[in-house]
Design a protein around this motif. Sequence first.
Motif, mmCIF file in Angstrom:
data_model
loop_
_atom_site.group_PDB
_atom_site.id
_atom_site.type_symbol
_atom_site.label_atom_id
_atom_site.label_comp_id
_atom_site.label_asym_id
_atom_site.label_seq_id
_atom_site.Cartn_x
_atom_site.Cartn_y
_atom_site.Cartn_z
ATOM 1 N N THR A 172 0.841 -1.194 0.000
ATOM 2 C CA THR A 172 0.000 0.000 0.000
ATOM 3 C C THR A 172 0.882 1.252 0.000
ATOM 4 N N ARG A 173 0.327 2.346 -0.447
ATOM 5 C CA ARG A 173 1.047 3.619 -0.385
ATOM 6 C C ARG A 173 1.318 4.024 1.056
ATOM 7 N N LEU A 174 0.332 3.784 1.926
ATOM 8 C CA LEU A 174 0.499 4.166 3.323
ATOM 9 C C LEU A 174 1.690 3.454 3.949
ATOM 10 N N SER A 175 1.791 2.130 3.737
ATOM 11 C CA SER A 175 2.924 1.391 4.312
ATOM 12 C C SER A 175 4.243 1.859 3.718
ATOM 13 N N ASP A 195 15.938 -1.905 0.690
ATOM 14 C CA ASP A 195 15.205 -3.149 0.473
ATOM 15 C C ASP A 195 13.837 -3.146 1.151
ATOM 16 N N GLY A 196 13.701 -2.378 2.224
ATOM 17 C CA GLY A 196 12.393 -2.275 2.859
ATOM 18 C C GLY A 196 11.362 -1.683 1.909
ATOM 19 N N LEU A 197 11.772 -0.642 1.184
ATOM 20 C CA LEU A 197 10.871 -0.010 0.217
ATOM 21 C C LEU A 197 10.634 -0.913 -0.990
ATOM 22 N N VAL A 198 11.696 -1.578 -1.450
ATOM 23 C CA VAL A 198 11.548 -2.507 -2.572
ATOM 24 C C VAL A 198 10.614 -3.659 -2.186
ATOM 25 N N SER A 199 10.761 -4.150 -0.963
ATOM 26 C CA SER A 199 9.904 -5.249 -0.489
ATOM 27 C C SER A 199 8.431 -4.851 -0.517
ATOM 28 N N ILE A 200 8.149 -3.623 -0.103
ATOM 29 C CA ILE A 200 6.757 -3.158 -0.133
ATOM 30 C C ILE A 200 6.256 -3.105 -1.572
#
Length: 237
Positions: A172-175, A195-200
Amino acid sequence: MLIDLTYRSNEPELMDNPEVNEKDLSVALEDIAKVNKMLGGNAITIDAVLEIIKKKNISSKEYVIMDLGCGDGEMLRKLANILKKNDINARLIGIDNHGKCLVQARNLSGSNTGIKYYKEDILTLNKGEFSCDIIICTLTLHHFADKDIKKVISKGLELASEAVIINDIHRTRLSYYLFKLFSFFFIKGYIAKNDGLVSIKRGFKRKELLRFAKDLGLKQHRLDWKWAFRYRWIINQ
């Protein structure tokens, strides 16, 4: 312009590179452990394991639990401690194809002889060698492209006699933007921030997981949303 998360991304994660620097990898794994501790990510999987075992109510049984994509083994170590506190006899197996992560796993697990780690390709695991009662798969499914996800789930159901427990990211955009803010304050390494952003971006929407279930003809499964922006998918045999 806001990020478009309509479709899953195929962008690679830095941690997936087998040539990643070991020091940077160690920092990234520490960051991920910190995030899971602060946001309660591991408990989602552990609670499901306990639920399944307690329903069976066979005190004398030794359960074999296998973690697909175990990384540095943090989940298995936490699970081992919880099972011990609940007087549940279990043999734990960690599977990963990232050799450097497994070096960390073995070093960190140390004297915990109830955990064994193997460098294997999830899709080619042999039932004769790796059959088990329960399979857990935490933050691993999103590493696969759509075409291979059904193969991973099918392999899990081939190997596990009781259930497959999947714990992965709700896209989601929020996450995405909350993680950006969170990582600014609480994550020190560049790999985990990236990687946290890529994972989302590689995570899932509910309808996508349900489509996989329909394509695979799954009959006994339960998909729940959990904080923080996770889906827990319990697939029973």
